[in-house]
Design a protein around this motif. Structure first.
Motif, short mmCIF file in Angstrom:
data_model
loop_
_atom_site.label_atom_id
_atom_site.label_comp_id
_atom_site.label_asym_id
_atom_site.label_seq_id
_atom_site.Cartn_x
_atom_site.Cartn_y
_atom_site.Cartn_z
N SER A 32 49.15 54.00 38.71
CA SER A 32 49.08 52.41 38.86
C SER A 32 48.31 52.23 40.07
O SER A 32 48.90 52.55 41.18
N LEU A 33 47.44 51.29 40.00
CA LEU A 33 46.79 50.73 41.03
C LEU A 33 47.58 49.41 41.59
O LEU A 33 47.27 48.37 40.69
N ILE A 34 47.83 49.22 42.63
CA ILE A 34 48.62 47.91 43.13
C ILE A 34 47.68 47.37 44.06
O ILE A 34 47.05 47.91 44.96
N ILE A 35 47.30 46.08 43.82
CA ILE A 35 46.37 45.29 44.50
C ILE A 35 46.97 44.10 45.10
O ILE A 35 47.51 43.33 44.48
N ALA A 36 47.17 44.24 46.50
CA ALA A 36 47.83 43.10 47.37
C ALA A 36 46.93 42.06 47.50
O ALA A 36 45.54 42.29 47.60
N ILE B 259 47.80 52.28 46.41
CA ILE B 259 47.93 50.71 46.91
C ILE B 259 46.64 50.39 47.75
O ILE B 259 46.46 51.14 48.74
N SER B 260 45.89 49.31 47.34
CA SER B 260 45.01 48.68 48.43
C SER B 260 45.19 47.24 48.18
O SER B 260 46.11 46.71 47.75
N SER B 261 44.09 46.34 49.00
CA SER B 261 44.51 45.09 48.91
C SER B 261 43.11 44.54 49.10
O SER B 261 42.09 45.06 49.42
N ALA B 262 43.06 42.85 48.56
CA ALA B 262 41.90 42.18 49.07
C ALA B 262 42.08 41.88 50.43
O ALA B 262 42.98 42.46 51.34
N ILE B 263 41.10 41.03 51.04
CA ILE B 263 41.28 40.23 52.26
C ILE B 263 40.97 38.82 52.02
O ILE B 263 40.06 38.14 52.32
N GLY B 264 41.91 38.32 51.33
CA GLY B 264 41.87 36.82 50.98
C GLY B 264 40.91 37.04 50.01
O GLY B 264 40.70 38.21 48.93
N CYS C 114 49.00 40.19 44.38
CA CYS C 114 48.73 39.14 45.08
C CYS C 114 49.77 38.25 45.25
O CYS C 114 50.71 38.26 44.57
N ASP C 115 49.58 37.31 46.45
CA ASP C 115 50.61 36.23 46.58
C ASP C 115 51.11 35.66 45.26
O ASP C 115 50.23 35.44 44.32
N ALA C 116 52.28 35.12 45.22
CA ALA C 116 52.79 34.73 43.87
C ALA C 116 52.49 33.34 43.72
O ALA C 116 53.58 32.57 43.77
N GLY C 117 51.59 33.03 43.43
CA GLY C 117 51.07 31.40 43.17
C GLY C 117 49.74 31.41 42.70
O GLY C 117 49.09 32.31 42.12
N ARG C 118 49.21 30.20 42.59
CA ARG C 118 47.85 29.85 41.92
C ARG C 118 46.75 30.50 42.64
O ARG C 118 45.92 31.38 42.01
N GLU C 119 46.62 30.65 44.02
CA GLU C 119 45.56 31.10 44.68
C GLU C 119 45.66 32.74 44.49
O GLU C 119 44.63 33.36 44.37
N GLY C 120 46.85 33.29 44.36
CA GLY C 120 46.89 34.62 44.46
C GLY C 120 46.46 35.13 43.14
O GLY C 120 45.88 36.24 43.22
N GLU C 121 46.59 34.38 42.07
CA GLU C 121 46.21 34.80 40.69
C GLU C 121 44.98 34.55 40.72
O GLU C 121 44.26 35.50 39.80
N LEU C 122 44.33 33.65 41.33
CA LEU C 122 42.80 33.47 41.31
C LEU C 122 42.12 34.65 41.74
O LEU C 122 41.11 35.14 41.35
N ILE C 123 42.60 35.00 43.07
CA ILE C 123 41.91 36.26 43.75
C ILE C 123 41.86 37.68 42.91
O ILE C 123 40.85 38.16 42.73
N ALA D 77 44.88 27.83 34.97
CA ALA D 77 44.98 26.87 36.02
C ALA D 77 44.13 26.87 37.16
O ALA D 77 43.75 26.00 37.77
N ALA D 78 44.40 28.24 37.93
CA ALA D 78 43.75 28.63 39.00
C ALA D 78 42.11 28.49 38.83
O ALA D 78 41.45 27.79 39.49
N VAL D 79 41.69 29.10 37.76
CA VAL D 79 40.35 29.13 37.42
C VAL D 79 39.92 27.52 37.25
O VAL D 79 38.68 27.09 37.76
N SER D 80 40.59 26.85 36.53
CA SER D 80 40.25 25.35 36.21
C SER D 80 40.13 24.84 37.64
O SER D 80 39.33 23.84 37.74
N ARG D 81 41.17 24.88 38.59
CA ARG D 81 40.89 24.40 39.71
C ARG D 81 39.82 24.70 40.61
O ARG D 81 39.22 23.55 41.13
#
Length: 839
Positions: free
Chosen positions: A4-8, A38-43, A104-113, A159-163
Motif C-alpha cells: 500500500s502506498l501512503i501519501i501524506a 510512504i511518501s508525501s506531497a509538499i502541500g 493527507c490532512d483530514a479536511g477539505r484541502e487535504g482531500e483536494l491535494i 466540495a473541495a473541487v467545487s471550492r
C-alpha cells in the motif's frame, strides 16, 4: 501480496507515520517496508488551468475574450515542486503497489491535494482514507486499524473541487473584467477580486465609511460621592424611565445631552442627604466553549497580538511537530459523546505537569460526565474541538507555549463548575434624583480558578466590593457631585480578532459565542482559509496593519466603489457569499449536487462580466472626497473622482493610480501642497518588480518619479531649511533628509567628501526620523518591527551603528530556556547576530 502506498500532505507527517508504524528503510523522499511505501506531497503540487484549446494567447485582459468558462479544467504541475509530483507518479504506478492510502490532512484541502495527484496520475487503484484527529503515535496506529473507504469522503472531495473551481472562475473572470474596465482609458491597472476575499474587504470598507461619516456628540454624566459611617462610595445619575432605542445605540440611561440639565441636577443635589436602598442577588458565569480554530485565532489576536496566520502556524506546529494538540483546522467546539474515557486518560497524563493541580481536582471530583455543551455529536463536523493530547513537550518556543497554555486552560476550565458572583445594585436618591452604584463580588471562582482568580475572602485586591452600609442606616451624606463631559466615539476599526468574528457571522459582528457558532455554517470562508484570506488582502495592498488595527487603503475603497457602481452584489455581500459557503458544506454532507452549485457559480461569473461590459465608458459614482488643498494651477476646488483628482475650474488633473499604486487622499494633498511626497512604497515596474520612489509635481503639473539618483550632482545642496538629525558617524558633519535617504551633508552635491547614507525605507519598513536621530546619538535604535526578509517573512531587529559608520541589524536576544538535562551546560553563547543593511 502487494504493498500500500501512503501519501501524506507533508514530509514531516510521512516521517511521523513511518516512525509510528516502525520497520521502515528510508530512501530519498520516501520510506518502505514489506507492507507499505510512504511518501508525501509538499502541500499543493498542482493548480487549475484552462485547457490549451480554450485559452487565448493574446487579449486575456480584454472584454472580447470574457467570460472564460471552460467545460472542464486541466491541471498543471507547480514548477517548484514538480520533482515531488514526478516521484509520486512513479510510486503510484509501481506494479507492486496495489492500494493507495490517502493520509493527507483530514479536511477539505487535504482531500483536494490527494484528489488532484490521483487525477494527474490517472490511477484507478483502490483507495483507503486515513482520518486522524491527533498525530500521537498511538493515534496514528489506531487510525490504520480503522481506515475509511474512499466512498466515505467522496462528497468531501466534490466540495473541495467545487471550492477550487468556483474560486478560479470568479477570481480569474472577476479580476480580468475589473482590470479591463480600469484599463480602458490606457495603461494596465490590475484589479484583483475573489469570491471570499472581496466580500471580506467590503466589511472593512463599510466600517471605515461609518467611521469617516461619524459626527461626535458631546454628552454629560453626573457623578456623586456619598459618605456613610463606614466609608465613601460613588454613584452615577441615571434615567429610571429610559427605554432602549435599537435605532440609536448612543442613547443610554446615564447620558445627558444638555449641559444645563446636568448642572441643574448637580445644583439640586449638592450637599443634600440621600436615602439608600440596595438589592443583592447571586449570579453564575459558565466557562466559554472549547476552542475551534477561529475562536482560538480571535483570542490569540486579542491577548497576544498574533495574526490569524501566525496562530494557525503555531497550532499546526503544536499538532504536527510537537503532537501536543489535536487537529487545529476545525470549526467544531464540542467533543464526541464517546470521548469521555479519552478525556480522563488525558487528564491522568497531565497529573505530573504544571497543570496537574487542576487535572487531579477534575478527576477527584468526577466532573467529566456527559454534558451536551462539551460532548455533543450533533455539534461536530469533520473534526472536534481543539484540545491537548496525552503527550507533553518541553521544546516549545515562547509563542507556541503561549498558545498551548490558552488551549490547555480552556480544556481544564470547561469541566469546572460555574463561577459564582454576588451582584449588588445600590440606588441612592437625593431630592428624588436616582444614582446607581453596582458591585460584583466573586464568591466561588469555579472555572475562573484555572485562570488564577480567587474568591473575595482569599483575594481582597482583585474583588473590590461596595462599602458596606450598617443595618438600619438608610441615610447618607452627599459629599461631592461632579459633572463629567464625554464625547461619543465612532465605531472601532476591525482587528483580526473582530474581523474573524464578522467573517464567521457573514458580516455581522456577533458577540454571543453560542449564537455565533450557530451562524458559522454560513460564514465567510472556513476556519482553515480565513487567515489566508486576510493575508491575501494585505499582500494585494487592500488593507494595512497599523498596530492591531486593519485599515482599508484607497485601493480598497476604489474597488468597492467600482463593484457598487457596476451593481455586482455577489462580490460585496457577505451574506450572499456566506450562502455559497453553506452550499459547499451541503455538498460535503451529500445534500446538494456539485453540478447544481457549479451552474450557479457559472451564472454568477457571467453576470459579473456582463455588468462590467455594459458599463464601459461610464463614470462610476461614489462617495468621493473634496481636497482641502486648492488647485495649484487656478486655485479652484479639486474633487476626487473614480479615476482622478480633478479641478472643477480648469484642466488640472492627476491620475489616482501610478505604476500600479493608488494614492491616498492625504498623499495627494501633500503632493499638491509641497510638490513632493514620499518616499512611497508599492509601485511596480512594467516587469512586475516592486520599487520605492518619491513623487514630484513638475512645473507643468505632471507627476514624476524621483529615485534619489542625483547624489553625484555638482550643484550645491541647500539644507538650510531643515533641522539636522544628528552628527555623521564618519565625519562629524550634520545628517539630513535627502530624497530616498538620510545622508551626511558632505555625501551629496558639489563638495562631496563623505559616503554616509542610509535608506528611509529598509526591507519594506519606513525608518522614522526620531529613530535615525537615536541611532546617530546612541548607536542603536529602539526594537523595530515589520521588516520583511527577502523570503517575505516579517522580523524585528535593532538598527545599530558600527565603529566605521556602517549600519547593520542586531537581533533581540532570546532568554535561554531552563533545561532538565542531567549534565548542565558549562558554556553559554552570548553572541549577537549582526547583518549589514543595504540602502
Amino acid at each position: 501480496m502487494g504493498k500500500s502506498l501512503i501519501i501524506a500532505e507533508k514530509p514531516s507527517v510521512a516521517a511521523d507515520i513511518a516512525k509510528a508504524l516502525g520497520g521502515f528503510t528510508k530512501h530519498t523522499d520516501y520510506f518502505e517496508n514489506d507492507q507499505y511505501v510512504i511518501s508525501s506531497a509538499i502541500g499543493h503540487l498542482l493548480e487549475l488551468v484552462i485547457p490549451k484549446e480554450y485559452e487565448v494567447k493574446r487579449g486575456k485582459w480584454s472584454f472580447a475574450n470574457l467570460p472564460v468558462i471552460p467545460p472542464h479544467f486541466a491541471l498543471s504541475p507547480i514548477e517548484k515542486t514538480s520533482s515531488r509530483l514526478t516521484l509520486l507518479n512513479k510510486l503510484i504506478k509501481r506494479k507492486d503497489v496495489d492500494m493507495l492510502i490517502n493520509a493527507c490532512d483530514a479536511g477539505r484541502e487535504g482531500e483536494l491535494i490527494f484528489y488532484y495527484i490521483l487525477r494527474h496520475a490517472e490511477s484507478n487503484k483502490p483507495i483507503k482514507r486515513l482520518w486522524l484527529q491527533s498525530m500521537t503515535p498511538d493515534a496514528i496506529r489506531g487510525g490504520f486499524t480503522k481506515l475509511l473507504d474512499n466512498t466515505a469522503v467522496q462528497s468531501l472531495a466534490e466540495a473541495a473541487v467545487s471550492r477550487s473551481e468556483s474560486d478560479w472562475l470568479v477570481g480569474i473572470n472577476g479580476t480580468r473584467a475589473m482590470t479591463a474596465f480600469n484599463s480602458q482609458e490606457g495603461g494596465f491597472h490590475k484589479t484583483t477580486v475573489g469570491r471570499v476575499q472581496t466580500p471580506t474587504l467590503a466589511i472593512l470598507v463599510e466600517r471605515e465609511e461609518k467611521i469617516k461619516k461619524f459626527h461626535s456628540q458631546k454628552y454629560w454624566e453626573v457623578h456623586a460621592t456619598f459618605a456613610t459611617t463606614t466609608g465613601s462610595y460613588t454613584g452615577r445619575w441615571f434615567d429610571e424611565k429610559f427605554n432602549k432605542n435599537a435605532a440609536n445605540q448612543e442613547l443610554k440611561p446615564e447620558r445627558l445631552w444638555e449641559q444645563p440639565k446636568a448642572e441643574a441636577i448637580r445644583d439640586k443635589c449638592m450637599g443634600k442627604p440621600g436615602t439608600v436602598s440596595e438589592e443583592s442577588k447571586p449570579s453564575k458565569e459558565i466557562c466559554p466553549l472549547l476552542y475551534d480554530l477561529t475562536s482560538l485565532q480571535r483570542e490569540a489576536n486579542g491577548r497576544f497580538g498574533f495574526s490569524a496566520k501566525t496562530t494557525l502556524g503555531l497550532a499546526q506546529a503544536l499538532y504536527e511537530k510537537h503532537k501536543v494538540l489535536t487537529y487545529p483546522r476545525t470549526d467544531s467546539r464540542a467533543l464526541p459523546e464517546d470521548y469521555i474515557a479519552t478525556v480522563k486518560d488525558t487528564l491522568q497524563h497531565l497529573s505530573n505537569t504544571e497543570y496537574g493541580k487542576f487535572s487531579q481536582q477534575i478527576l477527584a471530583s468526577n466532573w467529566v460526565v456527559p454534558n451536551k455543551r462539551i460532548f455533543n455529536n450533533s455539534k461536530i463536523s469533520d473534526h472536534f474541538a481543539i484540545i491537548p493530547t496525552a503527550l507533553t513537550s518541553t521544546k516549545l518556543n515562547e509563542a507556541e507555549a503561549k498558545l498551548y497554555d490558552l488551549v490547555m486552560k480552556r480544556f481544564l476550565a470547561i469541566f469546572f463548575p460555574a463561577a459564582e458572583y454576588l451582584l449588588t445594585t445600590r440606588i441612592t436618591r437625593v431630592e428624588m434624583e436616582p444614582f446607581k452604584t453596582e458591585g460584583k463580588v466573586l464568591v466561588n471562582p469555579g472555572w475562573q480558578s484555572v485562570y488564577g482568580k480567587l474568591a473575595q475572602s482569599d483575594n481582597q485586591e482583585e474583588n473590590v466590593s461596595l462599602v458596606a452600609i450598617k443595618p438600619g442606616e438608610t441615610t447618607v451624606v452627599t459629599e461631592d457631585i461632579k459633572i463629567v463631559d464625554h464625547q461619543t466615539r465612532p465605531p472601532a476599526r476591525f482587528t483580526e480578532a473582530t474581523l474573524l468574528s464578522a467573517m464567521e457571522g457573514a458580516g455581522k459582528f456577533v458577540e454571543d459565542e453560542e449564537l455565533r457558532a450557530a451562524m458559522s455554517a454560513k460564514g465567510l470562508g472556513t476556519p482553515a482559509t480565513r487567515a489566508a484570506i486576510i493575508e491575501g488582502l494585505v499582500l494585494e495592498n487592500y488593507i494595512q496593519r497599523e498596530g492591531r488595527e486593519l485599515h482599508p487603503t484607497a485601493k480598497a475603497f476604489s474597488l468597492i466603489t467600482l463593484l457598487r457602481g457596476l451593481k455586482i452584489p455577489e462580490l460585496i455581500s457577505p451574506e450572499l457569499t456566506g450562502n455559497w459557503e453553506f452550499q459547499l458544506r451541503q455538498i460535503e454532507q451529500g445534500h446538494l449536487k456539485r453540478s447544481s452549485f457549479m451552474e450557479k457559480i457559472a451564472e454568477m461569473t457571467k453576470h459579473i462580466v456582463e455588468q462590467a461590459k455594459s458599463h464601459r465608458g461610464e463614470t462610476i459614482s461614489g462617495d468621493f472626497s473634496i481636497l482641502k488643498t486648492p488647485c495649484p494651477k487656478c486655485g479652484g476646488h479639486v474633487h476626487e473622482t473614480y479615476k482622478k483628482f480633478q479641478c472643477q475650474s480648469c484642466d488640472f488633473a492627476l491620475w489616482k493610480i501610478l505604476a500600479g499604486r493608488q494614492f491616498e487622499v492625504d498623499e495627494m494633498e501633500t503632493l499638491i501642497t509641497q510638490h513632493a511626497v514620499g518616499p512611497l512604497q508599492g509601485f511596480r515596474s512594467k516587469m512586475g518588480q516592486p520599487f520605492n520612489a518619491i513623487i514630484r509635481l513638475t512645473e507643468n503639473f505632471e507627476m514624476k518619479f524621483d529615485f534619489g539618483n542625483n547624489d553625484d550632482s555638482q550643484e550645491e545642496i541647500d539644507f538650510s531649511n531643515q533641522t539636522s538629525l544628528g552628527k555623521c558617524p564618519k565625519c562629524g558633519h550634520a545628517v539630513y533628509e535627502h530624497g530616498l535617504h538620510y545622508v551626511c551633508e558632505k555625501a551629496v552635491g558639489a563638495n562631496k567628501t563623505c559616503s554616509f547614507k542610509t535608506g528611509k525605507i529598509i526591507l519594506e519598513r519606513p525608518i522614522e526620523r526620531e529613530q535615525i536621530s537615536k541611532l546617530l546619538e546612541t548607536g542603536k535604535t529602539d526594537l523595530l518591527t515589520r521588516f520583511i526578509s527577502k523570503k517575505g517573512r516579517p522580523f524585528s531587529a535593532y538598527l545599530i551603528r558600527a565603529a566605521d559608520g556602517k549600519i547593520g541589524f542586531e537581533f533581540e536576544q532570546r532568554t535561554p530556556k531552563k533545561t532538565t538535562d542531567a549534565k548542565p551546560k558549562t558554556k553559554t553563547s552570548k553572541t549577537k547576530t549582526v547583518r549589514q543593511t543595504t540602502s
